[in-house]
Design a protein around this motif. Structure first.
Motif, short mmCIF file in Angstrom:
data_model
loop_
_atom_site.label_atom_id
_atom_site.label_comp_id
_atom_site.label_asym_id
_atom_site.label_seq_id
_atom_site.Cartn_x
_atom_site.Cartn_y
_atom_site.Cartn_z
N GLU A 31 61.95 59.23 -11.97
CA GLU A 31 63.33 59.42 -11.56
C GLU A 31 63.96 60.53 -12.39
OE1 GLU A 31 67.36 56.80 -11.48
OE2 GLU A 31 65.50 55.81 -10.94
N VAL A 32 64.58 61.49 -11.71
CA VAL A 32 65.21 62.61 -12.39
C VAL A 32 66.61 62.20 -12.80
CG1 VAL A 32 65.97 65.00 -12.14
CG2 VAL A 32 63.87 64.25 -11.03
N LEU A 40 79.19 66.34 -8.16
CA LEU A 40 78.05 65.84 -7.38
C LEU A 40 77.69 64.44 -7.84
CD1 LEU A 40 75.87 69.06 -7.44
CD2 LEU A 40 77.37 68.26 -5.62
N PRO A 41 77.14 63.62 -6.94
CA PRO A 41 76.77 62.25 -7.32
C PRO A 41 75.68 62.24 -8.38
CG PRO A 41 76.15 62.72 -5.03
CD PRO A 41 76.88 63.90 -5.53
N LYS A 42 75.79 61.31 -9.30
CA LYS A 42 74.82 61.21 -10.41
C LYS A 42 73.41 60.88 -9.92
CE LYS A 42 78.12 61.27 -13.69
NZ LYS A 42 78.88 62.44 -13.39
N ASN A 43 73.32 60.24 -8.76
CA ASN A 43 72.01 59.84 -8.24
C ASN A 43 71.51 60.78 -7.15
OD1 ASN A 43 73.84 59.15 -6.27
ND2 ASN A 43 72.96 57.15 -5.84
N SER A 45 69.35 63.34 -5.18
CA SER A 45 67.91 63.58 -5.27
C SER A 45 67.65 65.06 -5.53
CB SER A 45 67.22 63.17 -3.97
OG SER A 45 67.49 64.11 -2.95
N PRO A 46 66.50 65.37 -6.12
CA PRO A 46 66.17 66.78 -6.34
C PRO A 46 66.18 67.58 -5.03
CG PRO A 46 64.68 65.39 -7.58
CD PRO A 46 65.49 64.48 -6.71
N LYS A 47 65.72 66.96 -3.95
CA LYS A 47 65.69 67.65 -2.65
C LYS A 47 67.11 67.96 -2.17
CE LYS A 47 63.80 67.22 2.00
NZ LYS A 47 63.01 66.42 2.92
N GLU A 48 68.01 66.98 -2.29
CA GLU A 48 69.40 67.19 -1.88
C GLU A 48 70.07 68.26 -2.74
OE1 GLU A 48 71.27 63.06 -0.27
OE2 GLU A 48 70.61 63.05 -2.38
N LEU A 49 69.84 68.19 -4.04
CA LEU A 49 70.46 69.15 -4.95
C LEU A 49 69.95 70.56 -4.67
CD1 LEU A 49 72.35 69.67 -7.34
CD2 LEU A 49 70.41 69.25 -8.84
N GLN A 50 68.65 70.70 -4.53
CA GLN A 50 68.06 72.01 -4.26
C GLN A 50 68.57 72.56 -2.92
OE1 GLN A 50 66.33 73.82 -6.32
NE2 GLN A 50 65.80 75.47 -4.94
N GLY A 51 68.63 71.69 -1.91
CA GLY A 51 69.13 72.12 -0.60
C GLY A 51 70.57 72.60 -0.68
N MET A 52 71.39 71.87 -1.42
CA MET A 52 72.79 72.26 -1.57
C MET A 52 72.91 73.59 -2.31
SD MET A 52 75.86 70.08 -3.29
CE MET A 52 75.31 68.64 -2.40
N MET A 53 72.17 73.73 -3.37
CA MET A 53 72.26 74.97 -4.16
C MET A 53 71.79 76.18 -3.34
SD MET A 53 73.58 74.37 -7.07
CE MET A 53 74.34 72.80 -7.36
N VAL A 54 70.75 76.00 -2.56
CA VAL A 54 70.22 77.12 -1.77
C VAL A 54 71.05 77.33 -0.50
CG1 VAL A 54 68.24 77.94 -0.43
CG2 VAL A 54 67.88 76.91 -2.67
N ASP A 55 71.22 76.29 0.29
CA ASP A 55 71.89 76.44 1.58
C ASP A 55 73.38 76.70 1.44
OD1 ASP A 55 69.45 75.99 2.77
OD2 ASP A 55 69.85 73.88 3.20
#
Length: 138
Positions: A31-32, A40-43, A45-55
């Protein structure tokens, strides 16, 4: 010479299949834990965070990570938790603003950054530019 009957071969075959399945099963991902998330929510996911940062940020503002994130002290990569760059706090204020606009004016009950449910997002004003409509600081 050892002679194996069908029963032993079937059992050995099943054993081999089970062993391969167990070996191929991915280990539970660790767990990251992100630090210094203020909007941003503390929980997340890496995929959600990366998607938000890129998209949202990279595409919506036409910037890369180092626009908001400071360099790491060791000179290798970025220190994502650092608040050293003022652009990071500006980004947080913009996230709060878009959440508020979507709630108040577009009745999005629980606006979640990075989803298509948002009517107002980074690209609404920025249109792929770091500073919208000539608002670049002098």
């Amino acid at each position: 010479m050892i002679r194996l009957n069908k029963k032993h071969l079937v059992i050995a075959g099943f054993g081999a299949v089970i062993a391969l399945c167990v070996a191929a099963t991915p280990a539970k991902p660790t767990e990251v834990k992100y630090t210094n998330l203020k909007v941003l929510p503390k929980n997340i996911s890496p995929k959600e965070l990366q998607g938000m940062m890129v998209d949202d940020f990279q595409d919506g503002l036409g910037v890369t990570c180092n626009f908001c994130h400071a360099n790491a002290a060791d000179g290798h990569g970025l220190d994502f938790a650092s608040d050293a760059k003022p652009e990071k706090e500006i980004a947080r204020a913009m996230m709060r603003m878009t959440i508020g606009l979507n709630k108040k004016y577009f009745k999005v009950k629980h606006p979640k950054l990075g989803t298509d449910a948002l009517v107002v997002n980074c690209n609404t004003c920025h249109k792929g530019q770091a500073f919208p409509d000539g608002a670049e600081p002098k």
